[in-house]
Design a protein around this motif. Sequence first.
Motif, mmCIF file in Angstrom:
data_model
loop_
_atom_site.group_PDB
_atom_site.id
_atom_site.type_symbol
_atom_site.label_atom_id
_atom_site.label_comp_id
_atom_site.label_asym_id
_atom_site.label_seq_id
_atom_site.Cartn_x
_atom_site.Cartn_y
_atom_site.Cartn_z
ATOM 1 N N ASP A 186 -2.926 -4.091 -11.621
ATOM 2 C CA ASP A 186 -3.477 -3.915 -12.958
ATOM 3 C C ASP A 186 -4.845 -4.589 -13.046
ATOM 4 O O ASP A 186 -5.380 -5.061 -12.029
ATOM 5 N N SER A 213 -1.522 -1.079 -5.702
ATOM 6 C CA SER A 213 -1.254 -0.800 -7.121
ATOM 7 C C SER A 213 -1.349 -2.089 -7.925
ATOM 8 O O SER A 213 -0.376 -2.835 -8.051
ATOM 9 N N ASN A 236 0.858 -1.189 0.000
ATOM 10 C CA ASN A 236 0.000 0.000 0.000
ATOM 11 C C ASN A 236 0.895 1.241 0.000
ATOM 12 O O ASN A 236 2.022 1.207 0.489
ATOM 13 N N HIS A 237 0.401 2.334 -0.575
ATOM 14 C CA HIS A 237 1.180 3.580 -0.571
ATOM 15 C C HIS A 237 0.346 4.727 -0.002
ATOM 16 O O HIS A 237 -0.848 4.841 -0.290
ATOM 17 N N GLU A 274 0.400 -6.868 -9.308
ATOM 18 C CA GLU A 274 1.074 -5.628 -8.925
ATOM 19 C C GLU A 274 1.627 -4.913 -10.161
ATOM 20 O O GLU A 274 2.254 -5.532 -11.020
ATOM 21 N N LYS A 275 1.395 -3.591 -10.203
ATOM 22 C CA LYS A 275 1.746 -2.794 -11.379
ATOM 23 C C LYS A 275 2.916 -1.868 -11.044
ATOM 24 O O LYS A 275 2.731 -0.840 -10.386
ATOM 25 N N LYS A 303 3.293 6.662 -7.720
ATOM 26 C CA LYS A 303 2.929 7.010 -6.338
ATOM 27 C C LYS A 303 4.160 7.423 -5.533
ATOM 28 O O LYS A 303 4.113 8.388 -4.759
ATOM 29 N N SER A 340 4.644 0.356 -12.723
ATOM 30 C CA SER A 340 4.569 1.746 -13.187
ATOM 31 C C SER A 340 3.695 2.593 -12.270
ATOM 32 O O SER A 340 3.985 3.772 -12.033
ATOM 33 N N LEU A 341 2.636 2.009 -11.735
ATOM 34 C CA LEU A 341 1.765 2.744 -10.817
ATOM 35 C C LEU A 341 2.468 2.960 -9.477
ATOM 36 O O LEU A 341 2.330 4.026 -8.852
ATOM 37 N N ILE A 342 3.236 1.964 -9.044
ATOM 38 C CA ILE A 342 4.023 2.128 -7.817
ATOM 39 C C ILE A 342 5.028 3.259 -7.979
ATOM 40 O O ILE A 342 5.184 4.108 -7.091
ATOM 41 N N LEU A 378 -3.144 6.342 -0.979
ATOM 42 C CA LEU A 378 -3.277 6.134 -2.423
ATOM 43 C C LEU A 378 -3.597 4.686 -2.767
ATOM 44 O O LEU A 378 -3.763 4.348 -3.940
#
Length: 333
Positions: free
Chosen positions: A301, A299, A157-158, A306-307, A314, A309-311, A296
Motif C-alpha cells: 500500500d 503488493s 512477488n507475484h 503488504e496489501k 493477483k 486485497s491486492l495479493i 505483476l
Amino acid sequence: MNWDNLITTNPDFIWYDAGLTVHLYFREATNLPVSQKFYIYLNIKHIQIQSRDIIYYFLVYKQKTKEPMAYIYLRGGDSTDWISPAKAPFGGVQTHELCSSREVIFLLSCVENFVKNNGGKKIIIKTAPENYDISEYLKLYECYNRSNYEPKDIAKNHDITVSNTPFEDIITSAERRRLKKCRKAGFITIPIPAINVSGVYGFVSTMKNHLGYSLSISLEELKILFSTFPDDVKVFSVNDHNRIIAIAVTVRVNRGILYNFLVADRPEYRSYSPMVALLEGIYKYCQSDRIRILDLGISLDHHGIEKPSLIRFKENMGAKPSLKITWQKTLDT
C-alpha cells in the motif's frame, strides 16, 4: 547467456585468487557494454538512467579462458551504504550458466574488500524474484548466506506463467464474470502505438494520487526510459470507445519476462474491473511474443505495507507467489 560484449581490458582494480580474476570498473561506465541477454536493469544504459552517482561494476573471470562468470554493480562512494540496484526493481549478482558458487563468493568478497576500504559500512542487495530463474536463485541464495549476508526484507512477488491456456481459463470464476462484463460493455484492450509519454504519466499519476500513492519514477525519467528502450517499454490501454479507462506501462525485463510496471484505472469504472481486461490483453501479447513470465510485482500500500486485497486480486488472475529478497551485510570496522 552471451557474455561476448563484456570487456576484459583496462580495469580500475584487479583481484586474483586461484585461477580467478575480479575486475572493477568505475572511471568510464560507457566502456562496459552489457549483453542484450542480461536483465534490462543490469544493462549499462538502464544503470545510467538509475543514478548520476558513480557506479561500480565488478566482474569475475576465469583466468585461463578470460570468460566472465558473474557480474554485479553498486552505487556508493559518497555514502556508507552501498546499494545494488541504484534505482530499479532489483540488482544483485547475475551469473553465467556455468558459474560456480566459489566464483560468486570470491566476487562478493572483492566487493566487500573494496567497499570497506572506501568507507562503506553496509552493503544492500535487492535480488530478482525466485521464479525468474530458480537455479540461479538457489545458487545465489547459498552464496549470500555463505558470505554472511542476512535477509533485510523478504517480499512476496507475484507472476503469471504464460502458456497456451487462454487467459479466461486461468482466472477465477468471479474474475471471468467481470471480464465478460467488460466485453459486453464494448471495452477494447490495445497496445498504444504512438505514445505520448506526458499523457501516459499524467493519467497514471492522477489516478494514483486519488488513492494516496506517489510514483517511483519522475516524468523525465520515464521519458528517458522510453527513448532509451523503445522496443522494451510498451503501453497497453483499455478503451471505452475513444476514452482511455485503464493503462499499463510494461517493461521487457529480458526475452522471456515482461514486468507490469505502472498501472492505473479510472475510479468511476471500478465496477467493471477494467484491470482484468487489461491483463487479458497483456497476457495475449505475451503469448504472441513468446514471453513465459508476466511479472505483476510486489503488493504494497502507500505506506509500504503488504496489501492483502491486492495479493488476492493477483492470485485471482492466476498469479503465483515467489520470494523477492533484499540482502544486507554490515561490515566490520
